[in-house]
Scaffold this active site. Structure first.
Site, mmCIF file in Angstrom:
data_model
loop_
_atom_site.group_PDB
_atom_site.id
_atom_site.type_symbol
_atom_site.label_atom_id
_atom_site.label_comp_id
_atom_site.label_asym_id
_atom_site.label_seq_id
_atom_site.Cartn_x
_atom_site.Cartn_y
_atom_site.Cartn_z
ATOM 1 C CG PHE A 51 -3.623 5.708 -2.939
ATOM 2 C CD1 PHE A 51 -2.767 6.092 -3.271
ATOM 3 C CD2 PHE A 51 -4.157 3.920 -2.670
ATOM 4 C CE1 PHE A 51 -1.406 5.561 -3.185
ATOM 5 C CE2 PHE A 51 -2.905 3.487 -2.337
ATOM 6 C CZ PHE A 51 -1.695 4.175 -2.771
ATOM 7 C CG ASP A 69 -7.824 8.615 7.034
ATOM 8 O OD1 ASP A 69 -7.488 8.343 7.920
ATOM 9 O OD2 ASP A 69 -6.796 8.551 5.911
ATOM 10 C CG ASP A 86 -10.181 2.702 14.542
ATOM 11 O OD1 ASP A 86 -10.058 1.748 13.690
ATOM 12 O OD2 ASP A 86 -9.656 2.986 15.532
ATOM 13 C CG ASP A 106 -0.232 5.323 0.924
ATOM 14 O OD1 ASP A 106 0.654 4.829 1.456
ATOM 15 O OD2 ASP A 106 -0.112 7.313 0.767
ATOM 16 C CE LYS A 146 1.838 3.918 4.055
ATOM 17 N NZ LYS A 146 2.326 5.658 3.506
#
Length: 193
Positions: A51, A69, A86, A106, A146
């Site tokens: 992305f 991430d 996190d 995503d 998502k």
């Protein structure tokens, strides 16, 4: 099913993208035009980086991407910053009080063979991402996320609609037919006072 997977997998490799998921964002961008050339974007669950790679190579001429991430990311670009951690431990101060024009995600939870469990885990993750987005999105910003379809989707969409002018369900052609993944495109964030 397999032919679609093979087509997008091969296309991603041919175009030097890290994952086939890039085409999901490309389809959404072509439809909604929600990322502008000068935007600053937060990419939640950014690994392996497709992305971010797409946005920086195809859309953002002067904008930048911050990716977060829990998994390491090998993607590098002069206008890309990666934060390992996190999102539940993050807030606007994590980003030096920077606000973003767009938040994309995503991300997906660890999955099981049980679709209902996967849906509930997905909704929980999406709510955590949305909690962060509420802190870091600029007024009139956009949100693209998502989620796995299921019985709690309507409640989540209702929550989102309190903060955005519109919430659209989007199923990219590049998603596998058997996948319950869909994306929600939320336009024009409004901070509730």
């Amino acid at each position: 099913m397999k032919k679609v997977q093979d087509f997008y997998f091969k296309k991603a490799k041919e175009e030097n993208y890290k994952a086939r998921s890039v085409f999901k964002l490309e389809e959404a961008q072509n439809k909604f035009k929600f990322i502008k050339a000068s935007d600053n974007v937060l990419d939640v669950g950014c690994s392996p980086g497709s992305f971010s790679q797409y946005m920086l190579n195809k859309i953002l001429k002067s904008g930048s991407v911050v990716g977060v991430d829990i998994l390491p990311n090998s993607f590098a670009h002069q206008r890309f910053t990666f934060i390992l951690g996190d999102i539940k431990d993050m807030d606007v101060t994590t980003f030096n009080n920077t606000l973003f024009d767009v938040v994309v995600s995503d991300a997906m939870p660890n999955t099981t063979s049980d679709r209902e469990t996967n849906h509930f885990r997905s909704i929980s993750l999406c709510r955590s991402i949305f909690d962060l987005a509420k802190e870091v999105l600029k007024e009139n910003g956009n949100f693209f996320i998502k989620v796995f379809d299921g019985k709690d989707l309507q409640d989540f969409k209702k929550e989102l609609s309190e903060y955005f002018n519109s919430v659209n369900v989007f199923k990219p052609k590049s998603s596998r037919d058997e996948s319950r993944e869909i994306f929600l495109f939320c336009k024009n964030f409004k901070k509730l006072r």
